[in-house]
Design a protein around this motif. Structure first.
Motif, short mmCIF file in Angstrom:
data_model
loop_
_atom_site.label_atom_id
_atom_site.label_comp_id
_atom_site.label_asym_id
_atom_site.label_seq_id
_atom_site.Cartn_x
_atom_site.Cartn_y
_atom_site.Cartn_z
N ARG A 1 30.36 13.03 -5.50
CA ARG A 1 29.87 11.93 -4.67
C ARG A 1 28.34 11.88 -4.66
O ARG A 1 27.75 10.80 -4.73
N GLN A 2 27.70 13.03 -4.58
CA GLN A 2 26.24 13.06 -4.59
C GLN A 2 25.68 12.52 -5.91
O GLN A 2 24.71 11.76 -5.91
N CYS A 3 26.31 12.89 -7.01
CA CYS A 3 25.86 12.40 -8.31
C CYS A 3 26.08 10.89 -8.44
O CYS A 3 25.23 10.17 -8.98
N ALA A 4 27.22 10.42 -7.96
CA ALA A 4 27.53 8.99 -8.03
C ALA A 4 26.54 8.17 -7.20
O ALA A 4 26.11 7.09 -7.62
N LEU A 5 26.17 8.68 -6.03
CA LEU A 5 25.21 7.96 -5.19
C LEU A 5 23.83 7.94 -5.84
O LEU A 5 23.10 6.94 -5.72
N ALA A 6 23.46 9.03 -6.50
CA ALA A 6 22.18 9.05 -7.21
C ALA A 6 22.15 7.97 -8.29
O ALA A 6 21.15 7.26 -8.45
N LEU B 1 12.58 7.22 -14.27
CA LEU B 1 11.97 8.04 -15.31
C LEU B 1 12.90 9.09 -15.91
O LEU B 1 12.57 9.69 -16.92
N ASN B 2 14.04 9.33 -15.28
CA ASN B 2 14.95 10.35 -15.81
C ASN B 2 16.31 9.75 -16.14
O ASN B 2 16.59 8.58 -15.85
N ARG B 3 17.16 10.57 -16.74
CA ARG B 3 18.49 10.11 -17.15
C ARG B 3 19.50 10.14 -16.01
O ARG B 3 20.63 9.67 -16.17
N VAL B 4 19.10 10.66 -14.86
CA VAL B 4 19.97 10.79 -13.68
C VAL B 4 21.29 11.47 -14.09
O VAL B 4 22.37 10.93 -13.91
N THR B 5 21.14 12.63 -14.65
CA THR B 5 22.31 13.40 -15.04
C THR B 5 22.97 14.08 -13.85
O THR B 5 24.14 14.49 -13.93
N LEU B 6 22.24 14.21 -12.75
CA LEU B 6 22.76 14.94 -11.60
C LEU B 6 22.47 14.15 -10.33
O LEU B 6 22.81 12.97 -10.25
N ASN B 7 21.83 14.76 -9.36
CA ASN B 7 21.59 14.12 -8.06
C ASN B 7 20.12 13.79 -7.83
O ASN B 7 19.72 13.48 -6.71
#
Length: 448
Positions: free
Chosen positions: A356-361, A376-382
């Motif tokens: 859920r945290q990753c999806a919200l990011a 600026l990033n690939r948003v691979t995580l949170n």
């Protein structure tokens, strides 16, 4: 007021504080900050009644808090406390245990041993590893690196415990050029010397570049990252760790929040990380326990126990007693909130929390990109790393959000220019707060 009445009053005040979190400013206003001057008083000649102490603490202190326990806080990968973990913490205060060994607290020793096993299972790390529950990733990193140096020296026949470092063979340290400051702090405290550290170049995502990794040997400690603090990226463990182990080096992974990706649907980001020698991680980030709760995890349990041993003639303990795995001798049972969090979530709940945290990011990143911000990033995580239209507007937007009290995130610098970092790590945060943050930034960052 007797003790039980006072504790009941404290419970009532804490309950009201928690109830009011949704409507609280995320950062205190100027009036609340100025009111904190009330605490600047001389040491009283005569003590005040306990109820007066509590009243002052709540009336003046509570308005001066940051609502990091809420749903609109996006700074520093700080997670709100899960109800079960917060409740366990309250009961721990009543127990008031010195959790050094089984003799000090049978229940603490039992629960922390269970929690250690559950952590290794949830993170799918070698089950024989030792888990020390410490104050922070800084303290736990210091413990792991101390164990690493001791082992490398022992392999050369050097008795570190009795002969110290004078005249000892040199232990080299290689870190990412984006190494977290807490790792540098631990290395400095251990006496490695900042001018002696070798820095591994990174690619444009912030990952260590295997092609430019400095030479490694059997007297090297290689420090890698799981979750770079700005981009959330992971070093290529499946390439780097086999190379390091082939050279005889010790591999430590700084994974304050990123290690918990292994307990989510994003475990592929950590491929190969299980082959390292030691890891540090925080429970007070993704796992959402109360603060002051981190872990030193060491594959060679004997190595950590030997490095941290604090047995005395008046208090010896088992090899896996927490006083023999951490820096602290007198300590609180930090593993109990971890036990409570994991028991309340279960395996599926841990996965859901991270997903859920990753999806919200990703939702925040998509919304900001559509609004014209530069992600600026690939948003691979949170983690979401962002700039506005200009450097000046980037700074102004961040300051305006902080001043608004509607949300909070912090500043950073990426590749020499101002940026801001949005971290999603609270179980309380929902799509509503994610969308509200995008709308707030869009409104505040419009070009003048």
């Amino acid at each position: 007021m007797n003790e039980l009445t006072l504790l009941a009053e404290a419970d009532d005040r804490a309950r009201r504080y928690t109830e009011n979190i949704p409507g609280r400013r995320v950062f205190p206003d100027q009036g609340a900050l100025q009111a904190l001057a009330a605490f600047n008083e001389p040491l009283p000649a005569h003590g005040h009644a306990a109820e007066d102490v509590l009243r002052l603490l709540d009336d003046i202190g509570s308005p001066g808090t940051v609502a990091s326990n809420g749903s609109r806080y996006f700074g520093f990968v700080i997670g709100a406390s899960l109800p079960a973990a917060a409740a366990a913490e309250r009961l721990m205060l009543a127990w008031d245990q010195c959790a050094s060994s089984f003799d000090n607290s049978p229940v603490a020793a039992t629960l922390e041993r269970v929690a250690a096993g559950w952590v290794l299972e949830a993170l799918d790390l070698p089950r024989e590893s030792a888990v020390g529950f410490g104050t922070s990733a800084t303290a736990c990193t210091l413990s792991c690196l101390a164990a690493a140096r001791r082992v490398l020296l022992a392999r050369k026949g050097w008795d570190f415990d009795n002969d110290g470092l004078a005249g000892a063979p040199e232990v080299r340290v290689v870190v990412s050029e984006l190494v977290h400051v807490t790792v540098k702090k631990a290395l400095r405290l251990l006496g490695f010397g900042m001018n002696k550290i070798l820095y591994a170049p990174v690619n444009h995502h912030g990952q260590v570049d295997p092609e430019r990794l400095p030479p490694l040997d059997d007297m090297t400690i290689l420090c890698l990252q799981a979750g770079e603090v700005n981009t959330g990226e992971f070093d290529p463990f499946d390439v780097l760790i086999p190379r390091a182990r082939g050279a005889g080096a010790w591999v430590h992974v700084d994974a304050a929040f990123g290690l918990w990706a292994r307990a989510s649907s994003h475990a592929e980001l950590t491929k190969g990380i299980e082959a390292a020698d030691s890891w540090t991680t925080d429970a007070h980030k993704w796992l959402n326990t109360p603060y002051d709760c981190a872990m030193a995890i060491c594959r060679d349990s004997e190595a950590l126990a030997a490095a941290m041993n604090s047995d005395a003639v008046y208090l010896s303990g088992a090899r896996d007693a927490q006083k023999n795995l951490t820096l602290e001798f007198s300590r609180r049972a930090r593993g109990i909130p971890v036990w409570a969090a994991l028991r309340s979530l279960g395996r599926e709940g841990v996965v859901s929390l991270g997903d859920r945290q990753c999806a919200l990011a990703r939702r925040i990143a998509q919304g900001l990109a559509q609004a014209g911000f530069e992600v600026l990033n690939r948003v691979t995580l949170n983690q979401v790393l962002v700039r506005a239209y200009t450097d000046e507007l980037t700074v102004a937007a961040r300051e305006a959000v902080q001043a608004s009290g509607e949300a909070w995130f912090g500043a950073t610098v990426w590749q020499g220019r101002p940026a801001f970092r949005i971290s999603v790590s609270s179980w309380r945060t929902t799509e509503h707060e994610a969308d509200a943050l995008v709308q707030l930034l869009t409104r505040l960052a419009k070009p003048r």
